[in-house]
Design a protein around this motif. Structure first.
Motif, PDB file in Angstrom:
ATOM      1  N   GLY A 174      22.735 -86.569  34.510  1.00 43.73           N
ATOM      2  CA  GLY A 174      23.563 -85.455  34.047  1.00 43.73           C
ATOM      3  C   GLY A 174      24.274 -84.798  35.220  1.00 43.73           C
ATOM      4  N   GLU A 175      24.699 -83.574  35.000  1.00 47.15           N
ATOM      5  CA  GLU A 175      25.524 -82.918  36.024  1.00 47.15           C
ATOM      6  C   GLU A 175      24.772 -82.676  37.334  1.00 47.15           C
ATOM      7  OE1 GLU A 175      28.037 -79.772  34.533  1.00 47.15           O
ATOM      8  OE2 GLU A 175      28.484 -79.075  36.564  1.00 47.15           O
ATOM      9  N   CYS A 176      23.452 -82.624  37.296  1.00 46.17           N
ATOM     10  CA  CYS A 176      22.706 -82.383  38.539  1.00 46.17           C
ATOM     11  C   CYS A 176      22.698 -83.612  39.431  1.00 46.17           C
ATOM     12  CB  CYS A 176      21.272 -81.924  38.250  1.00 46.17           C
ATOM     13  SG  CYS A 176      20.202 -83.219  37.613  1.00 46.17           S
TER      14      CYS A 176
ATOM     15  N   GLY B 234      25.048 -69.442  33.186  1.00 45.85           N
ATOM     16  CA  GLY B 234      24.301 -68.777  34.246  1.00 45.85           C
ATOM     17  C   GLY B 234      22.858 -69.250  34.326  1.00 45.85           C
ATOM     18  N   GLN B 235      22.437 -69.938  33.274  1.00 44.66           N
ATOM     19  CA  GLN B 235      21.074 -70.466  33.238  1.00 44.66           C
ATOM     20  C   GLN B 235      20.892 -71.557  34.306  1.00 44.66           C
ATOM     21  OE1 GLN B 235      18.684 -72.928  29.872  1.00 44.66           O
ATOM     22  NE2 GLN B 235      20.492 -71.882  29.241  1.00 44.66           N
ATOM     23  N   ASN B 236      21.966 -72.255  34.626  1.00 46.55           N
ATOM     24  CA  ASN B 236      21.898 -73.295  35.654  1.00 46.55           C
ATOM     25  C   ASN B 236      22.076 -72.656  37.027  1.00 46.55           C
ATOM     26  OD1 ASN B 236      21.683 -75.102  33.585  1.00 46.55           O
ATOM     27  ND2 ASN B 236      23.791 -75.811  33.709  1.00 46.55           N
TER      28      ASN B 236
ATOM     29  N   GLN C  75      24.038 -75.496  28.775  1.00 46.53           N
ATOM     30  CA  GLN C  75      25.484 -75.482  29.034  1.00 46.53           C
ATOM     31  C   GLN C  75      26.218 -76.548  28.211  1.00 46.53           C
ATOM     32  OE1 GLN C  75      27.156 -74.953  33.056  1.00 46.53           O
ATOM     33  NE2 GLN C  75      28.191 -76.890  32.734  1.00 46.53           N
ATOM     34  N   SER C  76      25.525 -77.640  27.930  1.00 47.04           N
ATOM     35  CA  SER C  76      26.164 -78.720  27.168  1.00 47.04           C
ATOM     36  C   SER C  76      26.799 -78.237  25.869  1.00 47.04           C
ATOM     37  CB  SER C  76      25.142 -79.808  26.844  1.00 47.04           C
ATOM     38  OG  SER C  76      24.777 -80.500  28.009  1.00 47.04           O
ATOM     39  N   VAL C  77      26.267 -77.171  25.261  1.00 49.44           N
ATOM     40  CA  VAL C  77      26.854 -76.714  23.998  1.00 49.44           C
ATOM     41  C   VAL C  77      28.254 -76.126  24.204  1.00 49.44           C
ATOM     42  CG1 VAL C  77      24.582 -76.214  22.992  1.00 49.44           C
ATOM     43  CG2 VAL C  77      25.899 -74.342  24.003  1.00 49.44           C
TER      44      VAL C  77
HETATM   45  C1  LIG Z   1      33.181 -74.634  29.220  1.00 51.84           C
HETATM   46  C2  LIG Z   1      32.861 -76.073  29.512  1.00 51.84           C
HETATM   47  C3  LIG Z   1      33.510 -77.085  28.834  1.00 51.84           C
HETATM   48  C4  LIG Z   1      33.229 -78.419  29.102  1.00 51.84           C
HETATM   49  N1  LIG Z   1      33.876 -79.377  28.394  1.00 51.84           N
HETATM   50  C5  LIG Z   1      33.577 -80.676  28.619  1.00 51.84           C
HETATM   51  C6  LIG Z   1      34.206 -81.695  27.853  1.00 51.84           C
HETATM   52  O1  LIG Z   1      35.016 -81.438  26.981  1.00 51.84           O
HETATM   53  N2  LIG Z   1      33.888 -82.976  28.117  1.00 51.84           N
HETATM   54  C7  LIG Z   1      32.968 -83.318  29.073  1.00 51.84           C
HETATM   55  O2  LIG Z   1      32.710 -84.495  29.246  1.00 51.84           O
HETATM   56  N3  LIG Z   1      32.353 -82.363  29.798  1.00 51.84           N
HETATM   57  C8  LIG Z   1      32.635 -81.056  29.596  1.00 51.84           C
HETATM   58  N4  LIG Z   1      31.987 -80.093  30.334  1.00 51.84           N
HETATM   59  C9  LIG Z   1      30.935 -80.475  31.279  1.00 51.84           C
HETATM   60  C10 LIG Z   1      29.668 -80.877  30.539  1.00 51.84           C
HETATM   61  O3  LIG Z   1      29.482 -80.047  29.451  1.00 51.84           O
HETATM   62  C11 LIG Z   1      28.426 -80.812  31.394  1.00 51.84           C
HETATM   63  O4  LIG Z   1      28.636 -81.409  32.613  1.00 51.84           O
HETATM   64  C12 LIG Z   1      27.257 -81.518  30.720  1.00 51.84           C
HETATM   65  O5  LIG Z   1      27.099 -81.049  29.425  1.00 51.84           O
HETATM   66  C13 LIG Z   1      26.017 -81.334  31.520  1.00 51.84           C
HETATM   67  O6  LIG Z   1      24.896 -81.741  30.778  1.00 51.84           O
HETATM   68  P1  LIG Z   1      23.461 -81.746  31.435  1.00 51.84           P
HETATM   69  O7  LIG Z   1      22.531 -82.282  30.432  1.00 51.84           O
HETATM   70  O8  LIG Z   1      23.517 -82.411  32.740  1.00 51.84           O
HETATM   71  O9  LIG Z   1      23.124 -80.231  31.769  1.00 51.84           O
HETATM   72  P2  LIG Z   1      23.122 -78.865  30.942  1.00 51.84           P
HETATM   73  O10 LIG Z   1      23.606 -78.999  29.579  1.00 51.84           O
HETATM   74  O11 LIG Z   1      23.749 -77.879  31.824  1.00 51.84           O
HETATM   75  O12 LIG Z   1      21.575 -78.548  30.807  1.00 51.84           O
HETATM   76  C14 LIG Z   1      20.794 -78.147  31.883  1.00 51.84           C
HETATM   77  C15 LIG Z   1      19.391 -77.921  31.413  1.00 51.84           C
HETATM   78  O13 LIG Z   1      18.554 -77.705  32.548  1.00 51.84           O
HETATM   79  C16 LIG Z   1      17.762 -76.566  32.361  1.00 51.84           C
HETATM   80  N5  LIG Z   1      17.490 -75.977  33.677  1.00 51.84           N
HETATM   81  C17 LIG Z   1      18.370 -75.563  34.623  1.00 51.84           C
HETATM   82  N6  LIG Z   1      17.704 -75.074  35.684  1.00 51.84           N
HETATM   83  C18 LIG Z   1      16.390 -75.187  35.413  1.00 51.84           C
HETATM   84  C19 LIG Z   1      15.188 -74.845  36.105  1.00 51.84           C
HETATM   85  N7  LIG Z   1      15.212 -74.307  37.310  1.00 51.84           N
HETATM   86  N8  LIG Z   1      14.026 -75.097  35.505  1.00 51.84           N
HETATM   87  C20 LIG Z   1      13.966 -75.657  34.268  1.00 51.84           C
HETATM   88  N9  LIG Z   1      15.061 -76.003  33.573  1.00 51.84           N
HETATM   89  C21 LIG Z   1      16.250 -75.753  34.131  1.00 51.84           C
HETATM   90  C22 LIG Z   1      18.551 -75.677  31.439  1.00 51.84           C
HETATM   91  O14 LIG Z   1      17.669 -74.826  30.756  1.00 51.84           O
HETATM   92  C23 LIG Z   1      19.210 -76.705  30.527  1.00 51.84           C
HETATM   93  O15 LIG Z   1      18.337 -77.045  29.486  1.00 51.84           O
HETATM   94  C24 LIG Z   1      32.266 -78.744  30.088  1.00 51.84           C
HETATM   95  C25 LIG Z   1      31.609 -77.738  30.766  1.00 51.84           C
HETATM   96  C26 LIG Z   1      31.899 -76.411  30.499  1.00 51.84           C
HETATM   97  C27 LIG Z   1      31.187 -75.353  31.264  1.00 51.84           C
END
Ligand SMILES: Cc1cc2nc3c(=O)[nH]c(=O)nc-3n(C[C@H](O)[C@H](O)[C@H](O)COP(=O)(O)OP(=O)(O)OC[C@H]3O[C@@H](n4cnc5c(N)ncnc54)[C@H](O)[C@@H]3O)c2cc1C
Ligand code: SF4
Ligand code: SF4
Ligand code: FES
Lengths: 247, 532
Positions: free
Chosen positions: B367-369, B205-207, B40-42
């Motif tokens: 991260g977001e979790c 939807g992957q999350n 989702q980060s992308v």
């Molecule tokens: C459209 C959009 C725009 C955004 N814009 C901004 C912005 O401009 N600035 C900002 O600060 N934030 C923004 N955000 C929020 C931010 O992008 C996210 O909160 C952040 O990138 C989350 O990063 P993460 O590493 O925690 O998780 P994610 O990038 O969501 O990665 C989650 C990882 O966990 C893995 N995973 C999930 N469930 C499982 C499982 N059961 N088993 C194994 N692996 C699993 C996935 O495969 C993935 O690799 C935006 C979000 C969205 C949706």
């Protein structure tokens, strides 16, 4: 409108492919192949056109808005993103096949690990601190947008299994690194690009035509090839986050 | 056997954690459902917030803005660390080749909602992708050096817990179907819960939330689950909500509603000239209140982007322009864009302390979790900062504590394949749970609506055959509703029409956990406060 969705399915990597057809009903002009697949998989009991029970269709998806490359497949024999292709744009029958240049995992899901292996092979990472001049800022940005979807490899007549010719999914990330590095490039990566991409490329640009991210791959390749040859760089670990913080 | 950290998720948080561990000479397994390019980060668009210098006054302002927007539920110590680390995080990402926009001397910054000044660095409106490309390349370097082992087609299934410690986890390779166990400290970096709301959210939807649901069932404490961020400007596309980044308002976008046939720039009228850049909770709530007003016929909400300069479109909002053209078939330079609030971010999650430790030893979250930096409402750009910094910080702690992780001989024997069936989580079930939760946990909530949600969830559960993962998701959904019911006040993104006041006694963290029989909800002192 009622649409027949014909899917080339396969139970296991070594299984026999078989066709299965499903009926899908929509009037929504914005509905995509992805939403159709999601709807099929949401049914309480999925049955094919002859009423035989079927297991849910396996396909990869994540973003549903053309930004992650997960859902690439052959849609009426053309490599595209399922979440981009409007399903009503294809008449009353739509044929879905897994990308053919990659081993099938199940149904429409394929194993694209080879793309990553080739990036490793080329050594696509920075060996020194990035130095992005103003003139390269936009180009580095563009080169950072590759989805690793594999559509460019699917369409390419030079690409077979990624053993020798790596294709544009390797060139674009390599371009990011070479251009971000500034100055002359990293010789090892430059030679790798020459050997595994440039030399095998016929230059008809089919890849650029199908790239769902609209990346100017030919321009990026020309840009990379123009860079003066650099030294063989060895890894230095100077951009450690902790060093950055405590310096 | 050599000890390895197990990192679940390869978004910003997971990649940062793996790179940090490798820098420290620690090997890790980087496990995710799909490779980093699909995380989702992308999708992150608007940018990453942080000051560029360590100047104390500037950092204090970023701190204040974050705490205030979060309704003072974020951990003060951790937020201090977070904003203090931001300048270094930004420099680090630059050195890794993130093409943040700049004029050759200084980084460009844009203003996001709720920030008292422009402090968000960006790369067009595809900032997340640009940073992810840089981190993925850096991780590849360590992978080639044997420091990171990538497993990008795996589901996390559940933790292995023993004697109040996390000993590792069970995973399944979704390609081969093989289920096995991994031994080592676990960093959860599995993202938010958008997949629990398929069709209603802007995220991936992957999350699916399956990982959070499983650890919840296993007794791990989750915090602030009731705080769900509705982004004020989203529109429906096939299968999901598409975000109109706050950057669009930062560049001059103005929200209006149709009242009596004419445009009503309500945020400006109600909150002054900067009203469009109020924090997201306030904007979304105002919109919802307007929709419910009986005194005029509501004609929809629109974002007027016609005042944005040509060069701002080209340099900063090209992606949005393309999305308006391709999804809405309108040119936002000339026509207003129809928008509605949509589910965007989850402030709540696995409760951690400032060092990112979760409620069991050798378990960490980032991260977001994870739940700690954003309190009751997150500011724009703070989540990418929180994800990158959180990953770094969690890995630091985990590496430091690793010597105490003693592997037993049985564990070293390793990996007896689990025989139990782990069925897939079906989209049908997620849609149903999402439907019930979205209806009862909207922008404005009420006891009645949430009780109804609870009943519906329970009724539906009792007459539906559910797999283990699906039952876990129902349990997590129930905990979200129960947390929201227990917080009998209004704060940040949690707004109740039956309890509209913000109450001192609820300046607490909502801790939810499952004791094996039922869900417990407790209000605990905010970590890092005097009370705690
Ligand atoms: C459209 C959009 C725009 C955004 N814009 C901004 C912005 O401009 N600035 C900002 O600060 N934030 C923004 N955000 C929020 C931010 O992008 C996210 O909160 C952040 O990138 C989350 O990063 P993460 O590493 O925690 O998780 P994610 O990038 O969501 O990665 C989650 C990882 O966990 C893995 N995973 C999930 N469930 C499982 C499982 N059961 N088993 C194994 N692996 C699993 C996935 O495969 C993935 O690799 C935006 C979000 C969205 C949706
Ligand atoms: S130009 Fe043609 S040969 Fe070269 S990579 Fe693209 S599709 Fe392949
Ligand atoms: S270059 Fe384009 S087609 Fe090829 S992998 Fe990247 S995004 Fe896909
Ligand atoms: S699901 Fe991400 S590109 Fe289609």
């Amino acid at each position: 409108m009622e649409i027949q969705i014909k899917i080339l399915r396969q139970d296991r990597p070594e299984g026999e492919p078989f066709w299965q057809t499903f009926l899908y009903e929509t009037e929504d002009r914005e509905a995509t192949v992805a939403s159709a697949l999601e709807e099929l998989n949401s049914r309480e009991r999925l049955t094919d056109i002859d009423g035989n029970p079927a297991r849910p269709v396996c396909w990869e998806c994540s973003c549903l808005q053309k930004k992650c490359g997960a859902c690439a497949m052959l849609i009426n024999d053309f490599p595209a993103l399922a979440c981009e292709e409007k399903i009503l744009g294809h008449g009353s029958t739509v044929e879905l096949k897994p990308l053919q240049k990659f081993p099938v995992v199940r149904d429409l899901a394929v194993d694209r690990d080879v793309m990553h292996r080739n990036l490793r092979q080329l050594g696509v990472w920075l060996s020194q601190k990035a130095d992005i001049g103003r003139e390269n800022q936009e180009e580095v940005f563009i080169a950072s947008q590759c989805l690793q979807c594999g559509c460019c490899l699917e369409i390419c007549t030079s690409y077979a299994d990624g053993q020798d010719f790596y294709g544009m999914s390797a060139l674009v990330p390599a371009a990011r690194v070479l251009l971000a590095q500034g100055g002359p490039g990293d010789r090892r990566m430059q030679e790798g690009c020459e050997r595994h991409i440039y030399e095998g490329c016929q230059g008809f640009n089919a890849c650029e035509h199908v790239c769902p991210a609209g990346l100017p791959v030919t321009r990026l390749m020309a840009h990379v090839m123009q860079l003066p040859k650099g030294k063989l760089l060895t890894d230095r670990y100077e951009h450690s986050i902790m060093k950055t913080i405590y310096e | 056997m050599e000890k390895k950290l197990i990192i679940i998720g390869s978004g910003l948080a997971g990649l940062s954690a793996a790179i940090t561990a490798a820098e420290r000479g620690q090997k890790s397994i980087l496990l995710s459902v799909q490779p980093p390019e699909r995380a989702q980060s992308v999708l992150a668009e608007g940018g990453l917030s942080g000051e560029l210098s360590e100047e104390a006054e500037a950092l204090a302002e970023h701190y204040q803005d974050t705490m205030k927007a979060g309704g003072y539920l974020a951990g003060p110590e951790s937020v201090k660390e977070l904003v203090g680390a931001a300048p270094a995080v930004i420099r680090w990402l630059q050195r890794l080749g993130t093409p943040f926009q700049n004029d050759g001397t200084e980084l460009a910054r844009r203003q996001m909602g709720g920030h008292s000044r422009a402090r968000t660095v960006f790369a067009g409106d595809r900032t997340g992708k640009a940073i992810m490309a840089a981190l993925a390349d850096e991780a590849r370097r360590y992978e080639a050096a044997g420091m990171i082992e990538r497993m990008s087609s795996h589901h996390f299934l559940q933790l292995i817990l023993r004697d109040d410690q996390c000993r590792g986890c069970m995973v399944r390779n979704w390609r081969s179907g093989r289920v096995y166990q991994l031994t080592g400290p676990v960093i959860l970096a599995c993202g938010g819960l958008s997949g629990l709301f398929p069709g209603w959210s802007t995220g991936s939807g992957q999350n699916t939330g399956a990982a959070a649901a499983a650890v919840f069932r296993q007794g791990i404490v989750l915090g602030n689950l009731e705080f769900i961020q509705y982004h004020p400007t989203t529109f429906q596309i096939s299968g999901k909500r598409c975000l109109v980044s706050e950057a669009a308002r930062g560049e001059g976008g103005r929200l209006f509603a149709i009242r009596g046939g004419a445009r009503w720039y309500f945020m400006e009228e109600l909150y002054g000239p900067d009203g469009n850049l109020a924090p997201r909770d306030l904007v979304s709530r105002t919109m919802e209140q307007i929709r419910r007003r009986p005194d005029f016929r509501f004609g929809g909400f629109w974002l007027d982007l016609t005042g944005i300069r040509k060069d701002a479109w080209k340099n900063g909002l090209a992606g949005l322009h393309e999305e308006c053209m391709s999804y809405l078939h309108l040119n936002p330079e000339h026509e207003p864009v129809p928008v509605e609030p949509g589910i965007h971010y989850f402030m709540g999650g696995i409760l951690t302390d400032a060092a990112h430790r979760a409620s069991k030893r050798f378990l960490y979250a980032a991260g977001e979790c994870a739940c700690q930096y954003h309190g009751a409402n997150r500011l724009g750009g703070n989540s990418m900062l929180g994800a990158v910094w959180g990953g770094i910080r969690a890995a630091e702690t985990a590496v430091m504590e690793l010597p105490e992780f003693q592997q037993t001989p049985e564990e070293i024997e390793d990996s007896p394949a689990e025989t139990a069936e782990w069925e897939e989580l079906s989209i049908r079930v997620r849609k149903k749970i999402g439907e019930i939760l979205a209806a009862s946990l909207g922008v404005i909530r009420s006891e009645e609506g949430m009780e109804k949600g609870l009943r519906e969830l329970e009724e539906w559960r009792s007459r539906t055959a559910l797999s283990r993962l699906e039952q876990d998701e129902v349990l997590l959904g129930t905990a979200m509703l129960r947390s929201a019911l227990a917080r009998r006040e209004s704060r940040g993104a949690h707004w109740r029409e039956d309890c509209p006041e913000q109450l001192e006694k609820f300046q607490k963290t909502t801790a939810a956990f499952y004791d094996g029989h039922q869900i417990q909800i407790q209000f605990r002192p905010v970590p890092g406060t005097k009370e705690a």
